[in-house]
Design a protein around this motif. Structure first.
Motif, PDB file in Angstrom:
ATOM      1  N   UNK A 128      -2.857   4.981  -3.552  1.00 19.64           N
ATOM      2  CA  UNK A 128      -3.963   5.821  -3.102  1.00 19.64           C
ATOM      3  C   UNK A 128      -3.618   7.287  -3.313  1.00 19.64           C
ATOM      4  N   UNK A 129      -4.526   8.020  -3.966  1.00 18.79           N
ATOM      5  CA  UNK A 129      -4.354   9.458  -4.158  1.00 18.79           C
ATOM      6  C   UNK A 129      -5.696  10.083  -4.490  1.00 18.79           C
ATOM      7  N   UNK A 189       1.979  -4.438   3.523  1.00 18.88           N
ATOM      8  CA  UNK A 189       2.903  -3.501   4.143  1.00 18.88           C
ATOM      9  C   UNK A 189       2.699  -2.142   3.515  1.00 18.88           C
ATOM     10  N   UNK A 190       3.053  -1.109   4.251  1.00 10.83           N
ATOM     11  CA  UNK A 190       2.979   0.247   3.728  1.00 10.83           C
ATOM     12  C   UNK A 190       4.357   0.623   3.211  1.00 10.83           C
ATOM     13  N   UNK A 191       4.403   1.183   2.011  1.00  9.76           N
ATOM     14  CA  UNK A 191       5.647   1.621   1.394  1.00  9.76           C
ATOM     15  C   UNK A 191       5.514   3.103   1.059  1.00  9.76           C
ATOM     16  N   UNK A 192       6.302   3.937   1.735  1.00 10.40           N
ATOM     17  CA  UNK A 192       6.271   5.368   1.448  1.00 10.40           C
ATOM     18  C   UNK A 192       6.892   5.583   0.074  1.00 10.40           C
ATOM     19  N   UNK A 193       6.236   6.317  -0.825  1.00  8.69           N
ATOM     20  CA  UNK A 193       6.740   6.450  -2.193  1.00  8.69           C
ATOM     21  C   UNK A 193       8.114   7.105  -2.312  1.00  8.69           C
ATOM     22  N   UNK A 194       8.409   8.045  -1.442  1.00 13.18           N
ATOM     23  CA  UNK A 194       9.726   8.695  -1.511  1.00 13.18           C
ATOM     24  C   UNK A 194      10.803   7.726  -1.025  1.00 13.18           C
ATOM     25  N   UNK A 195      10.534   7.000   0.045  1.00 17.30           N
ATOM     26  CA  UNK A 195      11.482   5.986   0.519  1.00 17.30           C
ATOM     27  C   UNK A 195      11.659   4.898  -0.541  1.00 17.30           C
ATOM     28  N   UNK A 231       0.854  -1.186   0.000  1.00 23.38           N
ATOM     29  CA  UNK A 231       0.000   0.000   0.000  1.00 23.38           C
ATOM     30  C   UNK A 231       0.893   1.239   0.000  1.00 23.38           C
ATOM     31  N   UNK A 232       0.544   2.210  -0.850  1.00 25.81           N
ATOM     32  CA  UNK A 232       1.342   3.429  -0.909  1.00 25.81           C
ATOM     33  C   UNK A 232       0.459   4.651  -1.102  1.00 25.81           C
ATOM     34  N   UNK A 242      -1.710   3.505   5.479  1.00 27.10           N
ATOM     35  CA  UNK A 242      -1.149   2.793   6.638  1.00 27.10           C
ATOM     36  C   UNK A 242      -2.248   2.017   7.369  1.00 27.10           C
ATOM     37  N   UNK A 243      -3.414   2.628   7.499  1.00 30.86           N
ATOM     38  CA  UNK A 243      -4.531   1.957   8.174  1.00 30.86           C
ATOM     39  C   UNK A 243      -5.025   0.769   7.356  1.00 30.86           C
ATOM     40  N   UNK A 244      -5.119   0.939   6.047  1.00 36.53           N
ATOM     41  CA  UNK A 244      -5.547  -0.172   5.187  1.00 36.53           C
ATOM     42  C   UNK A 244      -4.562  -1.333   5.314  1.00 36.53           C
ATOM     43  N   UNK A 245      -3.274  -1.031   5.275  1.00 31.97           N
ATOM     44  CA  UNK A 245      -2.255  -2.067   5.419  1.00 31.97           C
ATOM     45  C   UNK A 245      -2.404  -2.809   6.740  1.00 31.97           C
TER      46      UNK A 245
END
Length: 141
Positions: free
Chosen positions: A93-94, A69-75, A44-45, A55-58
């Motif tokens: 998600x956007x 898992x949640x993956x931050x797009x910048x990371x 999830x990102x 993060x909640x969905x993950x």
């Protein structure tokens, strides 16, 4: 005054949820089946508020037995994309569909992973890059 504002916020939220009912269609079933058949995880990102929702969905997916898992797009752009495999599904998600998340979608797709977009921007770059698009647009926030 505060009580009336709280009631108005709840009305807006209720209207938003009720409006989603008519937008649940074959794309939703396709996304559910894609996740169900997956041999990998749901990655999830999102960024900003969409990231917080992600993060909640993950967390909820993990609690119900779907590896996520949640993956931050910048990371992700700075090395964390190495955790994505061809068996995973990216849930992007956007609100607008025009976001930094779009920078990682082509890379994830090149690994062989599928992409589900949750956006209100049905003509956005994110929607065009995704395998499945779920319309989660709201009239007002």
């Amino acid at each position: 005054m505060v009580v009336e504002q709280a009631k108005e916020v709840l009305r807006i939220e209720a209207e938003g949820i009720l409006a989603l009912i008519d937008r649940i269609g074959p794309e939703f079933a396709e996304a559910v089946n894609m996740i169900y058949r997956s041999k990998g995880r749901v990655i999830v990102t999102g960024i900003g508020k969409s990231g917080l929702v992600g993060r909640k969905i993950s967390s909820t997916l993990n609690s119900t037995g779907t590896p996520a898992l949640f993956l931050h797009p910048v990371e992700a752009l700075h090395g964390d994309l190495g955790m994505v495999t061809a068996h995973d599904i990216l849930l992007a998600i956007s609100h607008s569909g025009e976001t930094e998340v779009n920078d990682i979608i082509p890379i994830v797709r090149s690994f062989g992973a599928k992409v589900i977009a949750m956006t209100g921007g049905l003509q956005s770059r994110m929607a065009k890059l995704a395998d499945v698009v779920l319309d989660v647009g709201v009239a007002r926030e």
